[in-house]
Design a protein around this motif. Structure first.
Motif, mmCIF file in Angstrom:
data_model
loop_
_atom_site.group_PDB
_atom_site.id
_atom_site.type_symbol
_atom_site.label_atom_id
_atom_site.label_comp_id
_atom_site.label_asym_id
_atom_site.label_seq_id
_atom_site.Cartn_x
_atom_site.Cartn_y
_atom_site.Cartn_z
ATOM 1 N N ALA A 55 0.832 -1.207 0.000
ATOM 2 C CA ALA A 55 0.000 0.000 0.000
ATOM 3 C C ALA A 55 0.870 1.262 0.000
ATOM 4 N N ILE A 56 1.972 1.234 0.738
ATOM 5 C CA ILE A 56 2.900 2.373 0.763
ATOM 6 C C ILE A 56 3.486 2.604 -0.628
ATOM 7 N N ILE A 57 3.949 1.538 -1.254
ATOM 8 C CA ILE A 57 4.534 1.641 -2.596
ATOM 9 C C ILE A 57 3.496 2.170 -3.583
ATOM 10 N N GLU A 58 2.283 1.636 -3.513
ATOM 11 C CA GLU A 58 1.232 2.076 -4.434
ATOM 12 C C GLU A 58 0.906 3.555 -4.235
ATOM 13 N N ARG A 59 0.879 4.001 -3.001
ATOM 14 C CA ARG A 59 0.587 5.423 -2.744
ATOM 15 C C ARG A 59 1.748 6.292 -3.200
ATOM 16 N N TYR A 60 2.958 5.875 -2.859
ATOM 17 C CA TYR A 60 4.130 6.686 -3.204
ATOM 18 C C TYR A 60 4.243 6.851 -4.713
ATOM 19 N N LEU A 61 4.068 5.767 -5.441
ATOM 20 C CA LEU A 61 4.240 5.795 -6.894
ATOM 21 C C LEU A 61 2.903 5.948 -7.626
ATOM 22 N N SER A 63 15.116 4.847 -4.243
ATOM 23 C CA SER A 63 14.816 4.389 -5.611
ATOM 24 C C SER A 63 13.443 4.878 -6.050
ATOM 25 N N MET A 64 12.462 4.786 -5.156
ATOM 26 C CA MET A 64 11.129 5.291 -5.500
ATOM 27 C C MET A 64 11.174 6.808 -5.713
ATOM 28 N N LEU A 115 9.925 8.731 -9.020
ATOM 29 C CA LEU A 115 8.940 9.804 -8.930
ATOM 30 C C LEU A 115 9.459 11.080 -9.589
ATOM 31 N N THR A 116 10.723 11.387 -9.357
ATOM 32 C CA THR A 116 11.335 12.554 -9.988
ATOM 33 C C THR A 116 11.324 12.403 -11.507
ATOM 34 N N SER A 117 11.698 11.232 -12.002
ATOM 35 C CA SER A 117 11.690 10.982 -13.452
ATOM 36 C C SER A 117 10.284 11.077 -14.020
ATOM 37 N N ALA A 118 9.315 10.560 -13.293
ATOM 38 C CA ALA A 118 7.923 10.635 -13.763
ATOM 39 C C ALA A 118 7.484 12.090 -13.865
ATOM 40 N N ALA A 177 7.131 0.723 -12.229
ATOM 41 C CA ALA A 177 7.921 0.821 -10.997
ATOM 42 C C ALA A 177 7.165 0.221 -9.816
ATOM 43 N N ARG A 178 5.868 0.501 -9.720
ATOM 44 C CA ARG A 178 5.058 -0.092 -8.637
ATOM 45 C C ARG A 178 5.156 -1.605 -8.693
ATOM 46 N N ASN A 179 4.935 -2.171 -9.882
ATOM 47 C CA ASN A 179 4.989 -3.626 -10.042
ATOM 48 C C ASN A 179 6.354 -4.176 -9.657
#
Length: 194
Positions: free
Chosen positions: A88-94, A159-160, A164-167, A183-185
């Protein structure tokens, strides 16, 4: 005219809140004291009643940003189904929402290079906020030992932030979403699946 301690504390909080957002949106160097104070509705001269220097404001604003981000991530983790907190953290962050809201998002992805260029004395003070952020989220990172969890955290979160910066640099909304989804996957597979 003298103001009450409560009034001064309210103004201090308003300055911090505006600075934390403004620095993440525009950078600390671009958001001058005058800009922040004007957004709060105060004069630039009043700044020094609250902070000794712009570096002091910067450190406190970055601490506020880490705290806000930590609160959001804790909320997501605690409301996730059992065993799914890191996912859930990864999904929210990305998420596209996070990518499209730098002023409300991760200070590390918004200000990373700028933070690295600050004087050592400022970076040391910011490091304490970064470590507090890590400690709040560390319970959700898998690992048999604390050292293993810290090592994973120190790989996953920067890494995330890079993704996020690249996105945020990607102009095409479709390409941005694809980058975030991939990235999320990847991070879920590497870090959040048993």
């Amino acid at each position: 005219m003298r103001y009450s301690a409560e009034h001064k504390a309210r103004n201090h909080e308003n300055i911090l809140s505006v600075a934390a957002r403004s620095f993440r949106e525009h950078g600390g160097d671009s958001s001058g004291i005058g800009t922040v104070m004007k957004k709060v509705g105060l004069t630039k001269g009043g700044f020094y009643r609250h902070f000794k220097s712009k570096d002091d404001l910067f450190v406190e604003a970055v601490a506020r940003a880490f705290d806000e981000m930590g609160n959001g991530m804790l909320e997501v983790a605690r409301s996730a189904p059992e065993g799914q907190a890191l996912r859930a953290i990864i999904e929210r962050y990305l998420s596209p929402r996070h990518a499209n809201s730098p002023g409300m998002g991760c200070v590390f992805s918004a200000l990373g290079p700028e933070l690295a260029r600050k004087p050592l004395s400022v970076r040391k003070r910011i490091e304490a906020s970064r470590e507090a952020y890590r400690e709040r989220l560390l319970p959700f990172v898998p690992g048999k030992t604390r050292e293993e969890r810290v090592a994973k955290f120190q790989l996953l979160f920067p890494s995330m932030a890079g993704v996020l910066t690249s996105a945020r640099l990607t102009l095409s909304p479709q390409m941005r979403e694809q980058m975030l989804m991939q990235a999320r996957n990847f991070f879920i597979k590497c870090f959040a699946e048993g």
